[in-house]
Design a protein around this motif. Structure first.
Motif, PDB file in Angstrom:
ATOM      1  N   ALA A   1       0.828  -1.209   0.000  1.00 47.55           N
ATOM      2  CA  ALA A   1       0.000   0.000   0.000  1.00 47.55           C
ATOM      3  C   ALA A   1       0.858   1.254   0.000  1.00 47.55           C
ATOM      4  N   ARG A   2       1.946   1.228   0.763  1.00 47.44           N
ATOM      5  CA  ARG A   2       2.813   2.413   0.807  1.00 47.44           C
ATOM      6  C   ARG A   2       3.480   2.655  -0.546  1.00 47.44           C
ATOM      7  N   ARG A   3       3.872   1.578  -1.231  1.00 46.22           N
ATOM      8  CA  ARG A   3       4.483   1.737  -2.557  1.00 46.22           C
ATOM      9  C   ARG A   3       3.474   2.277  -3.565  1.00 46.22           C
ATOM     10  N   ILE A   4       2.249   1.774  -3.513  1.00 48.19           N
ATOM     11  CA  ILE A   4       1.214   2.271  -4.422  1.00 48.19           C
ATOM     12  C   ILE A   4       0.912   3.738  -4.116  1.00 48.19           C
ATOM     13  N   ALA A   5       0.820   4.088  -2.856  1.00 48.09           N
ATOM     14  CA  ALA A   5       0.547   5.480  -2.483  1.00 48.09           C
ATOM     15  C   ALA A   5       1.628   6.423  -3.008  1.00 48.09           C
ATOM     16  N   THR A   6       2.891   5.986  -2.918  1.00 47.02           N
ATOM     17  CA  THR A   6       3.987   6.798  -3.456  1.00 47.02           C
ATOM     18  C   THR A   6       3.825   6.998  -4.954  1.00 47.02           C
TER      19      THR A   6
END
Length: 415
Positions: free
Chosen positions: A378-383
């Motif tokens: 999720a953090r990678r997608i948000a970035t």
């Protein structure tokens, strides 16, 4: 039933202080023993005595003879029962092992163990799994039981290896003395090993008949084992794995599965579901019944976004749940990768898995984009959303909790 002792293998890249830190970390995560193999480490790369002060040491002879210092420090000494010139080991330290190069019948396996063993020696028998089937698992369980009758169940370990072997190893572990597990990361000592965290969590939980698990690709981040009843296995498979044959083979041993990308459509077809994608299997006697509890997660996310006109990036298994959960006032516009050419505005939902690279043409003009993954993905997608001009909304936990509640209720009805 007593839990198997959990064994982790020292990775070949770790030497000196790094090896000691690995052993300390493994112990903190619940490991009982550390294996050091001669095919992975030369004698001068390992301080066996120092490692043994952190975790009980199991030293394994693989091609290269065992150094005397390793044998002296070890609790167990693994030597091949067939190919070793002699099964020499200090009294009470021998772990006799054999690694077959093909799947064996029970009679073939027992013939390998016809010779006498020193009193107190342990027995470790390893085979490739081959094609998954209920009959193949039954043979391995029979081999395990017959070796237990011959040598004593408290001395025997039977393992299987291969790209889909993990759940079968989990089934065998219930009656094994040792379970070889992976601590995580990219390296495993053998294909099919469970994660230490999952095995350790099971060891701490009350014994229960009928396992649970999650089937998917790149799922080491999954939180399902933390919230569902134990035993619960993360079964990480390649995208082209024979998942249909695997779930059929495991029907007698698992009461339910969570299904994630990319197997939701395939298992929907395999189980004759009336919907295009499913995320839950529940054992009903001699067959699987399939459900999609993602609709509960989808409904929660749509409510959080306020409904209305929403774009959806991707149209896979999650798309089916969104369609099922949408109300009359929701208008969902599903966008495939090739159809995205203009910057996106308004509010949307990102459904592509983290491992899929989004199209270069994807751009946002201040769009609010819900992320339904969680954790590191999720953090990678948000970035990525931020980099392309959007505002990420992290709603993965809300989706996950809503669908997991429904899954848990369904699994309680398994027969």
């Amino acid at each position: 039933m007593k839990s198997a002792r959990l064994v982790v293998t020292l990775p070949p890249v770790l030497r000196g202080p790094d090896a000691l830190r690995f052993a300390t970390d493994a112990r903190s995560q619940g490991a009982d023993m550390l294996e050091v193999r001669t095919d992975l480490h030369p004698a001068d790369a390992v301080d066996a005595a120092a490692l043994a002060r952190i975790l009980e040491l199991l030293v394994s002879e693989r091609g290269v003879p065992l150094p005397p210092a390793w044998v002296a420090a070890a609790r167990w000494v693994d030597r091949d029962v067939v190919h070793a010139s002699a099964l020499d080991a200090p009294a009470g330290k021998l772990l006799a092992s054999h690694h077959a190069d093909r799947p064996l019948s029970t009679d073939e396996a027992l013939r390998l163990w016809e010779g006498p063993l020193p009193e107190g020696a342990l027995v470790k028998h390893v085979e490739p799994l081959g094609e998954p089937s209920a009959a193949r698992i039954a043979v391995l369980l029979e081999t395990q039981a017959r070796l237990g009758e011959r040598f004593g169940a408290e001395r025997v370990t039977v393992l299987t290896m291969g790209p889909v072997a993990l759940p079968v190893r989990a089934v065998l572990s219930r009656r094994n003395l040792l379970e070889y597990v992976a601590i995580g990361g990219d390296w495993k000592a053998a294909p099919g090993q469970r994660l230490l965290a999952d095995a350790s969590r099971e060891a701490r939980a009350p014994a229960r008949e009928g396992r649970l698990g999650i089937l998917g690709t790149s799922i080491t981040h999954s939180r399902s084992p933390r919230i569902h009843p134990q035993p619960f296995d993360r079964i990480d498979l390649a995208e082209d794995a024979p998942v249909e044959a695997l779930v059929d083979a495991l029907l007698p041993h698992y009461r339910g599965f969570a299904i994630t990308s990319p197997f939701k459509p395939r298992l929907a077809r395999h189980t004759g579901a009336s919907i295009d994608a499913i995320n839950t299997l529940v054992r009903r006697g001699d067959h699987w019944e399939s459900f999609n509890t993602d609709t509960e997660g989808a409904r929660t996310v749509l409510e959080r976004l306020g409904g209305g006109d929403l774009f959806v990036l991707g149209d896979g298994g999650v798309g089916a749940a969104l369609r099922a959960a949408a109300s009359e006032r929701d208008h969902l516009r599903f966008l495939r990768r090739a159809s995205i050419s203009e910057p996106l505005k308004g509010t949307g939902i990102w459904t592509w898995p983290d491992r899929i690279t989004p199209p270069e043409t994807l751009r946002f003009e201040g769009a609010r984009v819900a992320v339904i993954a969680y954790g590191a993905p999720a953090r990678r997608i948000a970035t990525e959303i931020t980099r392309r001009g959007g505002v990420p909304l992290l709603l993965g936990a809300a989706w996950f909790i809503a669908q997991a509640r429904r899954q848990r209720a369904l699994w309680e009805t398994a027969t």
